[in-house]
Design a protein around this motif. Structure first.
Motif, PDB file in Angstrom:
ATOM      1  N   UNK A   1       0.763 -22.645  51.590  1.00 15.28           N
ATOM      2  CA  UNK A   1       0.139 -23.960  51.401  1.00 15.28           C
ATOM      3  C   UNK A   1       0.410 -24.576  50.035  1.00 15.28           C
ATOM      4  N   UNK A   2       1.406 -24.064  49.332  1.00 14.17           N
ATOM      5  CA  UNK A   2       1.814 -24.665  48.052  1.00 14.17           C
ATOM      6  C   UNK A   2       3.279 -25.087  48.124  1.00 14.17           C
ATOM      7  N   UNK A   3       3.535 -26.351  47.807  1.00 14.29           N
ATOM      8  CA  UNK A   3       4.909 -26.868  47.798  1.00 14.29           C
ATOM      9  C   UNK A   3       5.315 -27.200  46.377  1.00 14.29           C
ATOM     10  N   UNK A   4       6.536 -26.779  46.003  1.00  4.97           N
ATOM     11  CA  UNK A   4       7.083 -27.052  44.671  1.00  4.97           C
ATOM     12  C   UNK A   4       8.327 -27.905  44.840  1.00  4.97           C
ATOM     13  N   UNK A   5       8.298 -29.111  44.261  1.00  4.12           N
ATOM     14  CA  UNK A   5       9.386 -30.082  44.455  1.00  4.12           C
ATOM     15  C   UNK A   5       9.888 -30.529  43.082  1.00  4.12           C
ATOM     16  N   UNK A   6      11.212 -30.477  42.894  1.00  4.86           N
ATOM     17  CA  UNK A   6      11.790 -30.967  41.640  1.00  4.86           C
ATOM     18  C   UNK A   6      11.902 -32.481  41.709  1.00  4.86           C
ATOM     19  N   UNK A   7      11.395 -33.184  40.685  1.00 11.68           N
ATOM     20  CA  UNK A   7      11.427 -34.652  40.682  1.00 11.68           C
ATOM     21  C   UNK A   7      12.025 -35.155  39.376  1.00 11.68           C
ATOM     22  N   UNK A   8      12.543 -36.382  39.441  1.00 12.53           N
ATOM     23  CA  UNK A   8      13.078 -37.007  38.235  1.00 12.53           C
ATOM     24  C   UNK A   8      11.933 -37.460  37.353  1.00 12.53           C
ATOM     25  N   UNK A   9      12.222 -37.527  36.066  1.00 14.62           N
ATOM     26  CA  UNK A   9      11.174 -37.908  35.115  1.00 14.62           C
ATOM     27  C   UNK A   9      10.686 -39.320  35.393  1.00 14.62           C
ATOM     28  N   UNK A  10      11.576 -40.155  35.913  1.00 12.15           N
ATOM     29  CA  UNK A  10      11.206 -41.547  36.220  1.00 12.15           C
ATOM     30  C   UNK A  10      10.214 -41.622  37.379  1.00 12.15           C
TER      31      UNK A  10
ATOM     32  N   UNK B   1       7.764 -39.435  37.762  1.00 13.72           N
ATOM     33  CA  UNK B   1       6.498 -38.825  37.338  1.00 13.72           C
ATOM     34  C   UNK B   1       5.402 -39.882  37.223  1.00 13.72           C
ATOM     35  N   UNK B   2       4.255 -39.600  37.818  1.00 16.34           N
ATOM     36  CA  UNK B   2       3.112 -40.512  37.731  1.00 16.34           C
ATOM     37  C   UNK B   2       1.816 -39.715  37.802  1.00 16.34           C
ATOM     38  N   UNK B   3       0.833 -40.206  37.096  1.00 12.92           N
ATOM     39  CA  UNK B   3      -0.473 -39.548  37.113  1.00 12.92           C
ATOM     40  C   UNK B   3      -1.240 -40.021  38.339  1.00 12.92           C
ATOM     41  N   UNK B   4      -1.619 -39.065  39.157  1.00 12.30           N
ATOM     42  CA  UNK B   4      -2.318 -39.390  40.401  1.00 12.30           C
ATOM     43  C   UNK B   4      -3.768 -38.929  40.336  1.00 12.30           C
ATOM     44  N   UNK B   5      -4.587 -39.541  41.175  1.00  9.90           N
ATOM     45  CA  UNK B   5      -5.999 -39.148  41.215  1.00  9.90           C
ATOM     46  C   UNK B   5      -6.253 -37.968  42.150  1.00  9.90           C
ATOM     47  N   UNK B   6      -5.258 -37.616  42.925  1.00  7.51           N
ATOM     48  CA  UNK B   6      -5.386 -36.507  43.863  1.00  7.51           C
ATOM     49  C   UNK B   6      -5.365 -35.193  43.086  1.00  7.51           C
ATOM     50  N   UNK B   7      -6.477 -34.435  43.133  1.00  7.32           N
ATOM     51  CA  UNK B   7      -6.584 -33.214  42.348  1.00  7.32           C
ATOM     52  C   UNK B   7      -5.751 -32.083  42.917  1.00  7.32           C
ATOM     53  N   UNK B   8      -5.214 -32.282  44.114  1.00  6.36           N
ATOM     54  CA  UNK B   8      -4.381 -31.253  44.730  1.00  6.36           C
ATOM     55  C   UNK B   8      -2.895 -31.503  44.505  1.00  6.36           C
ATOM     56  N   UNK B   9      -2.602 -32.465  43.638  1.00  4.07           N
ATOM     57  CA  UNK B   9      -1.212 -32.724  43.233  1.00  4.07           C
ATOM     58  C   UNK B   9      -1.148 -32.663  41.711  1.00  4.07           C
ATOM     59  N   UNK B  10      -0.153 -31.945  41.200  1.00  2.00           N
ATOM     60  CA  UNK B  10      -0.009 -31.825  39.747  1.00  2.00           C
ATOM     61  C   UNK B  10       1.469 -31.820  39.387  1.00  2.00           C
ATOM     62  N   UNK B  11       1.783 -32.262  38.150  1.00  2.26           N
ATOM     63  CA  UNK B  11       3.156 -32.230  37.642  1.00  2.26           C
ATOM     64  C   UNK B  11       3.203 -31.295  36.447  1.00  2.26           C
ATOM     65  N   UNK B  12       4.265 -30.466  36.388  1.00  3.06           N
ATOM     66  CA  UNK B  12       4.363 -29.507  35.285  1.00  3.06           C
ATOM     67  C   UNK B  12       5.753 -29.579  34.652  1.00  3.06           C
ATOM     68  N   UNK B  13       5.828 -29.044  33.443  1.00  3.70           N
ATOM     69  CA  UNK B  13       7.072 -29.002  32.689  1.00  3.70           C
ATOM     70  C   UNK B  13       7.937 -27.867  33.235  1.00  3.70           C
TER      71      UNK B  13
ATOM     72  N   UNK C   1       8.490 -30.375  37.784  1.00  2.00           N
ATOM     73  CA  UNK C   1       8.151 -29.922  39.130  1.00  2.00           C
ATOM     74  C   UNK C   1       6.868 -30.625  39.564  1.00  2.00           C
ATOM     75  N   UNK C   2       6.896 -31.091  40.805  1.00  2.00           N
ATOM     76  CA  UNK C   2       5.680 -31.625  41.430  1.00  2.00           C
ATOM     77  C   UNK C   2       5.073 -30.505  42.278  1.00  2.00           C
ATOM     78  N   UNK C   3       3.798 -30.222  42.053  1.00  2.00           N
ATOM     79  CA  UNK C   3       3.083 -29.195  42.821  1.00  2.00           C
ATOM     80  C   UNK C   3       2.126 -29.870  43.793  1.00  2.00           C
ATOM     81  N   UNK C   4       2.225 -29.497  45.064  1.00  2.00           N
ATOM     82  CA  UNK C   4       1.347 -30.086  46.085  1.00  2.00           C
ATOM     83  C   UNK C   4       0.634 -28.923  46.805  1.00  2.00           C
ATOM     84  N   UNK C   5      -0.682 -28.922  46.715  1.00  2.00           N
ATOM     85  CA  UNK C   5      -1.481 -27.875  47.370  1.00  2.00           C
ATOM     86  C   UNK C   5      -2.143 -28.453  48.604  1.00  2.00           C
TER      87      UNK C   5
END
Length: 455
Positions: A347-356, A358-370, A448-452
Motif C-alpha cells: 500500500x505504499x507507492x514510490x514515484x520519481x517526479x521532476x522538481x517542477x 513538486x507541490x505541497x498538498x493537504x493530503x496527509x497520505x502524500x509526501x515528497x522527499x529528497x 520521490x513522491x510517496x503515496x500511502x
C-alpha cells in the motif's frame, strides 16, 4: 406403584418447560446424552412428550477418550439406545487430554468447550433448532458455590442459565435424588461414570465432600438454598440488564476486536450498572468475568493516561484521555517488508517526479522527499518504542512515542501507524510528519513522491 407416582417428575418437567417457554410445537431437539443417569432420564422425558409437542428428537454424544475402554462402552451404550428408539445419533470421539495439554488448558474447561462446539455444529448441520442438556438443581447449586468461592460476584451467583440462545436445560427444576427415583421407578438404564468419584476435580469435592458436610452440619436443604440464591441473583441482574441495555449504545463502541468505553458516560451511571456493562464487555470478548476483572475497569478509570492493566493473555485494558479501551495484544496490522526499488509495494507507492512537479498538498497520505538522500532498499514497518526522528519544523530530535503523546494519538491508533526508513533512519511517519533530514531543499535535484493507500 401408581401411574401418578411414576409421572410426578414428568408433570413437573412439562410445567417447567411451559413456565420458562423452553419449547414450541414442532421444535427439533438435539439431546446431549452422555449415558449417565441425568441424560438418560432427560431422554426418557423427551420421548414421553414427543407426540404432545410434535418434536423431532436426536442424540449427540462426545467420547472424550478420558476413561479408555469405559468411554468407548459409554458411546456404544448411547448408540444402542438411539438405534432402539430409532433416533438420529451423532457420536464424536476426541483426544481431549492431548488437546488440553497442547493448549496448556484446564482439562475440564477444554472438555466443556469441545462439547459445546460439537453440540452447536451438529445442531446446525442437521437442522436441530434447540440443544437440550441434562443439568439439574444440584449442578446449579455446585456452580453457584464454586463461583462464590472464586469471587465472581452477583453474576456468578446466577449459576447455570436455564436457557442461553438455542441451548435449553429443562431439568434444572429437579434434584439429583428426584432424578434417581424417577429412573428407578421407570426402570431406566444408565452408565456410571467412575470419574465422578475422583476428588481431583473441584466439582467432585463440592459434590462428595463439602455439600454432604454442609447438609449434615448446617442446612439439610443446602441445594435449595443455593438454587434460591441463583433465582434471586438472576432476577436482579435481569432487571438491571434492562436498564443498562439503553446505555450501552452511548457507552460502548466496537472497533475490530476491541471495545471502547466512554469514561464520561460511564461516570454518569450507577456503579452496579457500570459493573453490568463491564461484565458484558468481558463476556463478549470471551474473558472470564471474575469480580477482580470487573473491578479492573473501575481501577483503570483512575489510571494515568496511557497506562494499562492486563485482562487476559490476549487483551489489555488501557486508559485513554476520554476512554477505556480493551485492546487485543496482537497487532492486526503488524507488518515488515523491504522496498527494493520504485513502484507500488503493497500500500505504499514510490514515484520519481521532476522538481517542477513538486507541490505541497493537504493530503496527509502524500509526501515528497529528497531522493538524493536515500538509496534502496528502504524499510516499511510498524513503529517501535525505541524509534526516534527529527520532526520537520519542530526542531531537534524526538522519541516517536513522545511525539505520539504530544499529538494526542491514542494507543489503539499507534498500532496502525507505519513508518518508512532508510538505514534505520525514519524518513516518514506515514500520515503524520516527514523527518527533517529528508526534506526538499533548494539544492535537491531528485524527488520521490510517496503515496500511502490506507486500504
Amino acid at each position: 406403584m401408581t401411574n401418578k407416582t411414576k409421572n410426578i417428575l414428568l408433570d413437573k418437567f412439562k410445567d417447567f418447560i411451559r413456565l420458562n417457554s423452553l419449547l414450541q410445537n414442532n421444535d427439533s431437539i438435539l439431546i446431549a446424552v452422555s449415558g449417565g443417569i441425568d441424560s438418560m432420564v432427560l431422554l426418557n422425558l423427551f420421548l414421553q412428550i414427543q407426540s404432545e409437542f410434535n418434536l423431532k428428537l436426536g442424540i449427540v454424544h462426545i467420547n472424550h477418550s478420558l476413561r479408555n475402554n469405559e468411554s468407548d462402552m459409554d458411546a456404544r451404550f448411547v448408540k444402542s439406545i438411539a438405534k432402539n428408539k430409532n433416533l438420529f445419533c451423532f457420536i464424536e470421539k476426541t483426544k481431549t487430554k492431548i488437546i488440553a495439554k497442547n493448549n496448556k488448558g484446564n482439562l475440564q474447561e477444554v472438555a466443556r468447550e469441545i462439547r459445546y462446539d460439537v453440540f452447536l455444529r451438529t445442531a446446525k448441520e442437521n437442522n436441530f433448532n434447540k440443544i437440550a442438556t441434562a443439568h439439574n438443581k444440584n449442578d446449579n447449586a455446585e456452580t453457584v458455590f464454586m463461583n462464590l468461592t472464586r469471587g465472581t460476584g452477583i453474576f456468578g451467583l446466577q449459576g447455570i442459565p436455564i436457557r442461553r440462545e438455542n441451548i435449553i436445560r429443562p431439568l434444572m427444576f429437579a434434584s439429583r435424588s428426584e432424578i434417581f427415583q424417577f429412573a428407578k421407578i421407570n426402570k431406566i438404564k444408565w452408565r456410571e461414570d467412575s470419574s465422578n468419584k475422583s476428588l481431583k476435580y473441584t466439582r467432585n469435592i463440592i459434590r462428595n465432600k463439602i455439600f454432604p458436610f454442609l447438609e449434615k452440619q448446617l442446612n439439610q436443604n443446602i441445594i435449595d438454598s443455593f438454587n434460591n440464591i441463583s433465582i434471586n441473583s438472576r432476577s436482579v441482574v435481569n432487571y438491571f440488564n434492562s436498564i443498562s441495555e439503553e446505555l450501552n449504545s452511548k457507552i460502548i463502541k466496537t472497533e475490530n476486536d476491541s471495545k471502547i468505553l466512554n469514561i464520561e458516560e460511564l461516570l454518569k451511571t450507577d456503579s452496579f450498572i457500570r459493573d453490568l456493562i463491564f461484565h458484558e464487555v468481558l463476556t463478549e470478548l470471551k474473558i472470564e468475568p471474575t469480580f477482580l476483572k470487573i473491578k479492573s475497569f473501575t481501577d483503570a478509570i483512575n489510571l494515568q493516561v496511557g497506562k494499562s492493566i492486563e485482562l487476559s493473555g490476549n487483551y489489555n485494558l488501557y486508559r485513554e484521555r476520554n476512554n477505556l479501551v480493551v485492546l487485543k495484544n496482537t497487532i492486526s496490522s503488524k507488518f515488515y517488508f523491504k522496498i527494493a526499488n520504485e513502484g507500488l509495494h503493497q500500500n505504499l507507492e514510490i514515484i520519481k517526479v521532476k522538481k517542477s512537479k513538486f507541490e505541497i498538498l493537504r493530503d496527509r497520505n502524500i509526501e515528497y522527499i529528497n531522493a538524493d538522500k536515500i538509496k534502496f532498499p528502504l524499510t516499511f514497518r510498524n513503529w517501535k518504542q525505541s524509534d526516534y526522528f527529527y520532526p520537520l519544523g519542530l526542531g531537534g530530535k524526538k522519541k516517536l512515542s513522545d511525539y505520539f503523546i504530544e499529538q494526542k494519538i491514542e494507543r489503539r491508533e499507534k498500532t496502525k501507524i507505519p513508518i518508512l526508513l532508510y538505514q534505520n533512519k525514519i524518513i516518514w511517519v506515514v500520515g503524520l510528519r516527514l523527518d527533517d533530514r529528508f526534506k526538499i531543499t533548494t539544492e535537491t535535484k531528485n524527488i520521490y513522491k510517496l503515496v500511502y493507500r490506507k486500504n
